[in-house]
Scaffold this motif. Structure first.
Motif, PDB file in Angstrom:
ATOM      1  N   VAL A  19       0.839  -1.198   0.000  1.00  0.00           N
ATOM      2  CA  VAL A  19       0.000   0.000   0.000  1.00  0.00           C
ATOM      3  C   VAL A  19       0.872   1.245   0.000  1.00  0.00           C
ATOM      4  O   VAL A  19       0.623   2.205  -0.752  1.00  0.00           O
ATOM      5  N   LEU A 119      -9.367   3.256   1.339  1.00  0.00           N
ATOM      6  CA  LEU A 119      -7.940   3.563   1.265  1.00  0.00           C
ATOM      7  C   LEU A 119      -7.590   4.759   2.147  1.00  0.00           C
ATOM      8  O   LEU A 119      -6.534   4.782   2.790  1.00  0.00           O
ATOM      9  N   ASN A 223      -2.400   1.765  -7.070  1.00  0.00           N
ATOM     10  CA  ASN A 223      -2.322   1.180  -5.734  1.00  0.00           C
ATOM     11  C   ASN A 223      -3.247  -0.033  -5.665  1.00  0.00           C
ATOM     12  O   ASN A 223      -4.462   0.093  -5.862  1.00  0.00           O
ATOM     13  N   ALA A 225      -4.538  -1.648  -3.332  1.00  0.00           N
ATOM     14  CA  ALA A 225      -5.648  -1.587  -2.376  1.00  0.00           C
ATOM     15  C   ALA A 225      -6.917  -1.059  -3.030  1.00  0.00           C
ATOM     16  O   ALA A 225      -8.026  -1.435  -2.634  1.00  0.00           O
ATOM     17  N   ARG A 226      -6.757  -0.176  -4.032  1.00  0.00           N
ATOM     18  CA  ARG A 226      -7.917   0.317  -4.779  1.00  0.00           C
ATOM     19  C   ARG A 226      -8.620  -0.832  -5.486  1.00  0.00           C
ATOM     20  O   ARG A 226      -9.840  -0.973  -5.434  1.00  0.00           O
TER      21      ARG A 226
END
Length: 466
Positions: A19, A119, A223, A225-226
């Motif tokens: 991340v 996020l 990213n 995490a998106r």
């Protein structure tokens, strides 16, 4: 669970490090070293869960214990407690076998809220736990900017700078970003396109000395995490549709610019979700349609359209799909991406094209087709589509067999794009939160699309916004 780069030069790292890294330090994109496999029995158990419970189950596979169960559940509850609908991403049946997944019930009325509320809270959690400075840098074609700012504003230890193409986003998108009066928020309107902004972001992140000095973090869909947060709603949509209808699989039609949202669907399918076709809906900036139909990935002339969030030529997340298309061969990905940089195009083999067409279908929707689809569905079903969702519905009509169940992702509320709705001679009422924006002052700086100039603005912002 570890994370590696599509270009193979990043040692295996954990979730939180992935991340924080955002763009891989070798210029590639981070992907999990293995994709979790969910069995039919596990899917059946998941089908009874609320959205928040389902998000916990899916995200847990990738966090792999780096965040405790209690803390991860708190992050998820906090992230989706801001949404206006109890189901977070409800599914609406429009007609037989045709459904809309409404992703616009978050704070900024766009699908980006689903990922960026999570996020933003994740970054805040990391900052508090580790003492790491979080200076966020991102580019937007319209929706990411507002969602990112909304996701992190007011959170201790976080500052943000967003680039958007000056005059090339909708008025509401611009206002959502630029009416935020906060010393930790910097809006730069660049004289260029989103692709210019995205290129600048990648080049700044590739300057590792600058990146480390200013603790830069990524908010764009580079990213992982998106992508992870967006994967959840594919599962949720499948479970909602299959509750009342016995189906083996469903198709998804996805308005697509940067390939992130559709890649989340591809990841869900690889995990074991019964997905049939993934339909890529583009507009006149149809580089992805050409790739899927012909096997040639080559940017063309930029065009401004009624669906500005999709006005993108170079799709950032395309490299993640390329990694799997090339059998997870990072050396092959590196070679192809270097060729793309030098020659300006990627051409895949006939065998690879067959695989692409097994994974995706595509349709590029031009202006009048987009508006006609809005008019038609409003007249026949009283459902008002925003112009991006309209592209998704038009692509569904072109690529989906009538006997197949299809869910189109509604990526934004129509109030964000009244310019297109007015052209359809349809009057709409703005939600109060959007109506209030028009009376607020704006805070932005118009700059050239120049790396050095933007770097100077970043240095000033990230050192004076304490």
């Amino acid at each position: 669970m570890k994370y590696i780069s599509t270009r193979g030069k990043v040692n295996e790292i954990g979730f939180i490090d992935a991340v924080l890294m955002g763009l891989a330090t070798d210029g590639g994109l981070l992907v999990p070293d293995k994709i979790p496999q969910i069995t039919a029995d596990e899917l059946q158990a998941m089908s009874q869960l609320s959205y928040q419970e389902l998000a916990y189950e899916i995200i847990s596979y990738y966090v792999d214990g780096e965040i405790s169960e209690i803390e991860l559940k708190e992050l998820i509850e906090k992230s989706y407690g801001t949404f206006r609908h109890s189901e977070v991403t409800p599914v609406v049946k429009v007609k037989d076998n045709m459904y809309i997944l409404e992703l616009f019930h978050g704070p900024t009325f766009a699908f980006k809220d689903v990922a960026l509320q999570f996020l933003g809270n994740l970054y805040s959690y990391i900052a508090k736990k580790t003492g790491v400075t979080i200076n966020i840098l991102g580019a937007t074609s319209g929706d990411t900017g507002a969602s990112a700012i909304e996701g992190v504003r007011g959170k201790e230890g976080i500052r943000i700078c967003i680039l958007h193409p000056h005059g090339k986003v909708s008025k509401v998108q611009e206002l959502q970003m630029t009416t935020v009066n906060d010393p930790t928020v910097l809006n730069l309107a660049i004289k260029g396109t989103f692709d210019d902004g995205q290129r600048i972001i990648k080049e700044i992140f590739a300057d590792l000395e600058f990146k480390d000095k200013y603790h830069l973090r990524a908010i764009n869909s580079i990213n992982f995490a998106r992508i992870l947060a967006q994967t959840v709603y594919y599962f949720y949509a499948y479970f909602q549709v299959s509750k009342n209808k016995k189906i083996k699989s469903i198709n998804f039609s996805v308005p697509t610019g940067n390939f992130g949202d559709i890649f989340a669907g591809y990841l869900a399918k690889r995990m074991g979700l019964p997905v049939g076709k993934l339909i890529v809906a583009t507009n006149e900036n149809n580089i992805l349609e050409r790739f899927i139909n012909e096997g040639v990935y080559k940017p063309g002339e930029f065009r401004s359209t009624y669906s500005p969030s999709m006005d993108i030529q170079v799709a950032s997340n395309f490299e993640r799909y390329l990694y799997y298309l090339l059998d997870e061969n990072s050396d092959a990905v590196t070679t192809v991406m270097e060729q793309f940089k030098s020659e300006g195009k990627i051409v895949v083999s006939k065998e690879q094209l067959r695989q692409v067409q097994a994974d995706f279908a595509a349709h590029g929707v031009h202006g009048e087709e987009c508006l006609d689809t809005i008019r038609k569905y409003h007249a026949k079903t009283n459902y008002l589509l925003d112009p991006h969702t309209s592209c998704g519905v038009a692509a569904y009509e072109q690529c989906n067999d009538a006997s197949e169940v299809c869910v189109t992702l509604a990526t934004a509320h129509p109030a964000k794009f009244n310019e297109a709705i007015e052209r359809c001679e349809i009057e709409q009422t703005y939600p109060e939160q959007i109506q209030q924006l028009f009376s607020k002052p704006q805070f932005l700086e118009v700059v050239e699309a120049d790396n050095a100039e933007i770097a100077r603005r970043l240095e000033k912002h990230f050192t004076t916004a304490e």
